[in-house]
Structures are given as structure tokens and as C-alpha cells.
Scaffold this motif. Sequence first.
Motif, PDB file in Angstrom:
ATOM      1  N   LEU B  64     -12.336 -10.082  29.623  1.00 53.65           N
ATOM      2  CA  LEU B  64     -13.762 -10.165  29.295  1.00 53.65           C
ATOM      3  C   LEU B  64     -14.559  -9.580  30.455  1.00 53.65           C
ATOM      4  O   LEU B  64     -14.328  -9.941  31.613  1.00 53.65           O
ATOM      5  CB  LEU B  64     -14.190 -11.615  29.079  1.00 53.65           C
ATOM      6  CG  LEU B  64     -13.495 -12.384  27.954  1.00 53.65           C
ATOM      7  CD1 LEU B  64     -14.000 -13.821  27.915  1.00 53.65           C
ATOM      8  CD2 LEU B  64     -13.742 -11.711  26.619  1.00 53.65           C
ATOM      9  N   ILE B  77     -18.010  -9.606  27.397  1.00 52.15           N
ATOM     10  CA  ILE B  77     -17.819  -8.740  26.239  1.00 52.15           C
ATOM     11  C   ILE B  77     -16.375  -8.283  26.227  1.00 52.15           C
ATOM     12  O   ILE B  77     -15.719  -8.260  27.262  1.00 52.15           O
ATOM     13  CB  ILE B  77     -18.752  -7.512  26.271  1.00 52.15           C
ATOM     14  CG1 ILE B  77     -18.631  -6.767  27.603  1.00 52.15           C
ATOM     15  CG2 ILE B  77     -20.183  -7.918  26.011  1.00 52.15           C
ATOM     16  CD1 ILE B  77     -19.275  -5.398  27.590  1.00 52.15           C
ATOM     17  N   PHE B  78     -15.869  -7.963  25.053  1.00 50.91           N
ATOM     18  CA  PHE B  78     -14.494  -7.473  24.969  1.00 50.91           C
ATOM     19  C   PHE B  78     -14.391  -6.337  23.958  1.00 50.91           C
ATOM     20  O   PHE B  78     -15.318  -6.083  23.188  1.00 50.91           O
ATOM     21  CB  PHE B  78     -13.526  -8.609  24.629  1.00 50.91           C
ATOM     22  CG  PHE B  78     -13.743  -9.231  23.274  1.00 50.91           C
ATOM     23  CD1 PHE B  78     -14.727 -10.194  23.085  1.00 50.91           C
ATOM     24  CD2 PHE B  78     -12.957  -8.873  22.188  1.00 50.91           C
ATOM     25  CE1 PHE B  78     -14.940 -10.780  21.830  1.00 50.91           C
ATOM     26  CE2 PHE B  78     -13.154  -9.452  20.926  1.00 50.91           C
ATOM     27  CZ  PHE B  78     -14.154 -10.410  20.764  1.00 50.91           C
ATOM     28  N   ASN B  79     -13.266  -5.657  24.029  1.00 46.51           N
ATOM     29  CA  ASN B  79     -13.013  -4.507  23.174  1.00 46.51           C
ATOM     30  C   ASN B  79     -12.403  -4.986  21.861  1.00 46.51           C
ATOM     31  O   ASN B  79     -11.258  -5.390  21.822  1.00 46.51           O
ATOM     32  CB  ASN B  79     -12.066  -3.554  23.915  1.00 46.51           C
ATOM     33  CG  ASN B  79     -11.621  -2.389  23.059  1.00 46.51           C
ATOM     34  OD1 ASN B  79     -12.068  -2.223  21.924  1.00 46.51           O
ATOM     35  ND2 ASN B  79     -10.736  -1.567  23.607  1.00 46.51           N
ATOM     36  N   ILE B  84     -17.673  -2.965  20.803  1.00 51.03           N
ATOM     37  CA  ILE B  84     -17.916  -3.979  21.817  1.00 51.03           C
ATOM     38  C   ILE B  84     -18.420  -5.257  21.128  1.00 51.03           C
ATOM     39  O   ILE B  84     -19.297  -5.200  20.277  1.00 51.03           O
ATOM     40  CB  ILE B  84     -18.990  -3.490  22.817  1.00 51.03           C
ATOM     41  CG1 ILE B  84     -18.561  -2.177  23.478  1.00 51.03           C
ATOM     42  CG2 ILE B  84     -19.299  -4.557  23.856  1.00 51.03           C
ATOM     43  CD1 ILE B  84     -17.447  -2.295  24.477  1.00 51.03           C
ATOM     44  N   ALA B  86     -19.270  -9.678  21.774  1.00 50.48           N
ATOM     45  CA  ALA B  86     -19.473 -10.721  22.777  1.00 50.48           C
ATOM     46  C   ALA B  86     -18.477 -11.849  22.535  1.00 50.48           C
ATOM     47  O   ALA B  86     -18.061 -12.101  21.402  1.00 50.48           O
ATOM     48  CB  ALA B  86     -20.887 -11.254  22.680  1.00 50.48           C
TER      49      ALA B  86
END
Lengths: 693, 176
Positions: B64, B77-79, B84, B86
Motif C-alpha cells: 500500500l 492506495i494499491f494496484n 488505482i 484505495a
Amino acid sequence: MSRKYLDIFCCEAQERLASLQSGLLVLERHPGRKELLEELLRDAHTLKGSARMVSLDHISAITHSMEEQLKEMEEGSRSIDAAGIDLLLKGSDAVALITSAISKGETPALDLERFLDEYSKAAGVSPPSPPSPPDSSDSSDSSDQSDQPEQPSETVRAEVKTLDALVNLIGEMIINKKRLEVKLSRLREIAARSDQETAALLFEFRRQLEEDVLCQDYLIQELHEKALALRMLPLKSITDGFQRLVRDLCQKLGKEATLVMTGGAIEMDRVLLEGLKPMLIHLLSNAVCHGLESPAERRAAGKEPRGTVWLTARHEGNWVVVEVRDDGRGMDPARIRKTAVRQGLIGEREAEELRDEEALYLTLRQGFSTAETVTDVAGRGVGMDVVKKNVERVEGNLTLTSEPGRYLEVSLQLPLTLSVLEALTVESGGETFVVPINYLQEIVKVHESEITTTGDGETIKLRGATVPFFSLGALMGLAQPVAGDGSRCTAVVLRHCDQRMACAVDAQLGTSVVVVKGLGKQFRSVDFVFGATILGDGNPALILNVPDLFAAGGAESRQISRRGRQAVAPSRARVLVVDDSATTRAMERNILIGNGYQVETAVSGEDALEKTAAAEGFDLILTDLEMPGIDGFQLTRLLRASERYRDTPIVVVSSLAGDADKQQALEAGAQAYIVKGAFDQTAFLDTVRTLLS
Amino acid sequence: MALEDEAYDISAILSQMREEYWQGLAEEEPAPKELLECLVFTLAGASYAFETRHACEVIRIPKLARVPAVPSLITGIFNLRGEIAAAMDIRPLLGLPQPPIGAAGRILVVKAKSFATGIVAEAASGVQGLCLENFQAELGEAGRPFLKGQFLHQDGAIMLIDMEALLASPEIMAGV
């Protein structure tokens, strides 16, 4: 009428109207060029025909009248003068208004019957009988078409959405390519650890794979360029109305001006162009209203009575530079300083310290306006600051140059596209960030001994100039460990407008082209963040919004030093945040913790009373007003009545903005009142700091 | 010979299959209990759930990236497969403590009206049909925020989250 056809009509009408408008303006300047009439007639006629096809009788009636007027001009029975052109422009404006309403599915804000009536009277043309069977002009129209052999089409229409999806997919390919590159270097490590025979095989295999990846990289780059080109439109596509704008403004203000546009063929991303248009309109209006003098003034100053405004665009590396320049009165630094001081934007001493070039940038501050009289078009106090913000939103830069009495030039440096950008990757506090390269001046190594601590923060010397020095993470309010031994650190030097700042980072990982992604709809405009990208390892990284860093660096009056911890150490004040909204609690808590305060939260007045009764007291209390149960007013009164909190500062943070509420809160014993709607982190921290000192 | 016999018996086999098919349908009809299909997971050591129609997928917690100047609810945030998204720790919103997230931690990806977002959970135990007979609704005004009620079981309660209200709540939005 089917929506599909109406949409097509609206599209077509926009093109025809733009062509009509620019044609009319050329005709006004060159009334002798009768050949222009032919083109105009064709536009008006086609528009009329198309409007009939989709039963838009009002448009067809207006364009019919326009066509008649143009015919009379061609025959010579109507003179080609300003009044005549005005009337035609009025017609095309009305059609534009109706079309735009239709495309939005609204009813046009125009009394159509009355307008038509007045318009035909003014034109002296009898209105056509609308629902009549196809008249002669229609039949000639169709015969025209049948005479022409059908030309094979060289272009296709594509949905903008499709193009955007295409560019996004190629963006994914770029990210994937980065993953392959990471794998290649892993393969090298694996080979190095294998026995000799396998290693030789692996090295050879890796070499070949590397070649393939390079080849693919090349193809992707080319594909990306081609796909981006599809989204590109020439600047010309938004400047159609500008001649008209300048002309109308001049007429209204009794000025004379020629607008000279060059570089209209330069292409930019469609999304950027949409954002650029209002900025250019604003800058052109400013140039005519504030820049250019009246003909009499100009004559007295020994200038041509007719002023000139230039709108030029050119490529500069991967950027487009758009300049709006006028040969008017320019900007007077002395006058700007005075105005800024009078409007309370800066202090007198601060104003004196500014160099002349720096003083120009005061006009970009919010609330600045030099216009003595508020005119219809500019000088309303929202102005250049909005332009600046919009330029920053697309990671661009704005420069002002001027010579009093001679000229003013506003130069916008804009990226060609927003879908990729060249950026420097840095690490700070265990996080990876990406900094757009256009804000990067240089990367320096800073030794502990080179850092000077002054009253309001830390600075370093850079070739003789003093540059403020921050820790990147702390500047953004992200708590982070102090890096390593600290004897030497890497700092990126950023520039924005005329400012510089150095940000300490843990490491810099080189520059590369990154794909820009939005944060999604859960995020509105977030401070410090322009977007995000996905790194070669598949992890996300934030793309920083550098202007925000400058704002934070200036606004915090440099309280956050490289070692956030050290600078705020004396203020380990304990603050209680009372609010029934979790968001407000979280926001206030984060801001305060980020600035070194100890924070506890309470979800209600009752909760607050309980917490304030605990052994460890508080140095400051922030409270909401509207809460179920004991509200903020009552809480304030109760605390004031207690021995322990009689003198503790209480700040009300409320969405109630009425004077009566403020009055009541202050009477109850609150020291300060902050309205949530206008919540401003800087003001908030300033208030807390002042009350605690 | 046997082959031939069977070949001639095809129509009999088909009619038998048809018979079984209809019987199968008839058997399904008496649905004994009304079930609510839910994704069940752990928050602050207790069982929570929301209806599966809100859920997109459950993933291990990826790296994250922290975002500055947003509510603490948003942990990063992550892939999410190229987009993208949250990740939110909703425990404070529900008034829960925040024990550390361990190796069993998961992100439950849910779909709001205009975005997908991730909810951090200490563990996810999968999709279960929860029996509505055991459901006890949260009482009006006194109800806890974002809770619809709870399913009472022998082995403890499962709290049902009002995911619709949670996803529409301004409290999960970031920025101005």
C-alpha cells in the motif's frame, strides 16, 4: 427526431458555425473580398438544409435569413459593413445557443419566436414559410449532391472514449514492459548464482531475451506515439472564437486592437486543450481590458493607436509554450507592491524586499486585482490566480515578463499530453514518490555541516543562493523515521515560478517515463498528489504535485524542518479533538499529529467531559458545535466553569458560519472560531500555534 | 449385440432422463429457509459480513502506498489490476479498536457507485448463506452506524454491515 441524428446535427452545426464566424470576421476586415461570401453562403445554406432535415425550424429560419442577407451582399444591394456583419454574427450566435441547448437536452434560454420576429425585421428579410413542401433551394441542394461523384472517405470517425481506452491499454503495455525489465535483472542474478555451465546458457538466453524486450519497447513507444497522435488536436480548434472575442471587447471598451495568432497548427492532447481554452480567453480579456490603453493614451505615449495582442504557440522539447503578449502599459512593479500591501496580501517590509521580477508574481495571488473599476469582463478579483491554478493542475508552469509602458507577456509552459510524463523516482520514509521532471532543477548531496538552521527553518546554500531545506515526507505531513546516520543526504532541488526549494530524500532512483493514472473517484482533489503510477514491480507510487509542496513550504512558515521531530519537539502539547464526524476527527487529528502534537479524540460532548477529567489534562481543545447531547456551546461553558480548564484555549471548528453562532460561541468562552466549509490547514495550524504559544 | 440393444434403447434413455430432470426440479422447490448470501470476515476479532452483491473480490494485502493529507481511514492506495484503488480501515468508523493486521489479512474489494475500493479485514472466511430467521435488526435511532443488524448463531453473532450506506457516506471520501 431520433437523438442520434440530433447529435450528428449538433456536431456539424458547431463546425459550420465556427467557419461562419471566422469567415465573417475576415470579411469585416476585408469587405472587398467578395469571394469570401461564397464560402459563407455555402455554410449558411448547408446549415439551413441540415436543420430542415431534423425539423429544427427555428434554426432553418434564422439561417434562411442569414443566407438572404449574404446573397444581397453578394449582389451589392446590401453593404458589407460593421452593422451588417454584426447582424449576421447575431444570427450565428443564436443558432449556436440553440444548438448547444439541444446537445445538452435543454430548452434554449431564448424566446425563439420573438427573436425570429425581431431578427427578420432587422434583416428586412421575410421569414420563410417553415412547414412548406421542399422549396427550390432544397431541390437544388440535392441535385448539387448528385452531380458530384461520391468521394471515397479517407478518414473515419472514432469515439473519443475508444481512443482513450486505446491509450490506456498501451499505458498498461508500458507498465508490463517495465515488469519484464525487472525480471531481466533478476535473471542476471540467478545466472550469477548458477554453476558455470548453466550460467553461460542463462547469460546467452538473457541476452536474447533482452534484445526481444528492447524490440518490443521500440514497438510500444511507436504505438504509443501513434495512439497519442489520435487524441491530438491543433490549437486552432479552440481559437476560432478569439478574433470575435477581441473585436467585441474592443468595441465595448472603445479600444482598438489586432489579434495576431501564430502556431495554430501545433497539436496538443484534447483533454489539455479543453482546459486551455478558458485560460486563454481570460488572458486575452485581461490583455485587452487591462493591458491595452485607449487609442488616445497610446497616441500620447507615442505608440500606434491600434494595439496588438499576440497569441503564439511553439514547441519546446516535450512541451508546448503558449504566450499571450500585448504591447500595452505592461505591469508596474511599484504599483503592484502598493496594491498588494493595500489589499493585505503581504506586509510593507516584505513588499520592499521583493525584486521587481518577483513583484509581478503577486498578481497571481488569490484576491489580487489592480483593476480600479470593476468591469464586466475582468477585474473581479478572480483572475490570474485561477489561471495559475489551472496551469498547475496539468503540471505546467507560468512565467510573467513585462516592461512598464511597453509590454506584458504571460507564458504558459504546458505538457503535450497528460497520459505519460517524464519523472524522477525518489524514496522517502519507506515510500516511493515520482516528481515530474519539469520542476526538477538538480539533485545535490548535502552534508550535515552545510545545513543552516535559522529562525524559521533550515536552509542550504546553492551556488551562493539561500534555498529553504525540507524533508520531503515531513513536508507532506507523513510521519517518518529520520534517515540513516544523517551526515550526508540526497536532496532534490525543485523550482516553481521564481521559487526554489530543496527536499531531502532517502534515495533517488533515476528518471523514466511514467504512465499517469488517476486515483479514482474516491479521491477528489488531494493535496500534494497529481496522480499515481504503477512501478515496474507492480506497486503504485504517487506522482507529486510540486506547487503544493511549495505552498506547504511557504505556508507552514517553514516550521517543518528536515527533521520534523526535532523542530516540533518543544510543542508536544496535548490537544483534544471533539467532533461527532469521524472525517473531521481524522482530518484534524492527522494535521495535528503530523505537526508534532499529541492528540486525543472524543466523539461527543459527554465523551469530551470524561476525557478532560482524566489525570493527564489538555493544553488545547478543538470542538464542533452541533453534536447530539451536550453540544459545543454547552461543552465550552462547562469547561470554562471548571477550575482546571478555566484558561485552556478552546477553538470551535464548526460548519455553522452565521455571525450569531460565532458570537454565541465566543460568549460561551471560545477563543477562536474556524468555519469548516472554508477549512484551511494553514489557518488552522496558525490558530493552534498562536493559542499555544 | 449389446451395443445394438442400447442403440435402440436411446428413446427410453431420453425419456428416463427427462423424468429425472423434472423430478430434480420438483425436489428443489420446497426452499426450507430464506438465506442471505454474504461475505464473512473478521474485524477487531469479531465476525462481520455484507451482502455478496457489493463484493468484487478478496485479495491478499498488496503493498500500500501511503497518501498524504487524507483522512486516516484511507491507509493507502494499491494496484487493482492496473487501476488505482484505495484501501480503507473501516474499524474506527464502526467504533472498533484496530488490532494489527497479520498474514491472514485480506482486502475485500467492493464496488461503490463510481469507484471500486478496498476494505482491510483481519481475515476473510468466505461466502456463506446466512439464515434470515436468525437475523435481528439494529434498532432505529439507537442503532450503531453502518450496521444493519446481526445474525445470531450458536457460535457467536455475525454483524451485518450496511455496505450501501457505508459506500455512500461522505466519510470515506478523500480530498475537497
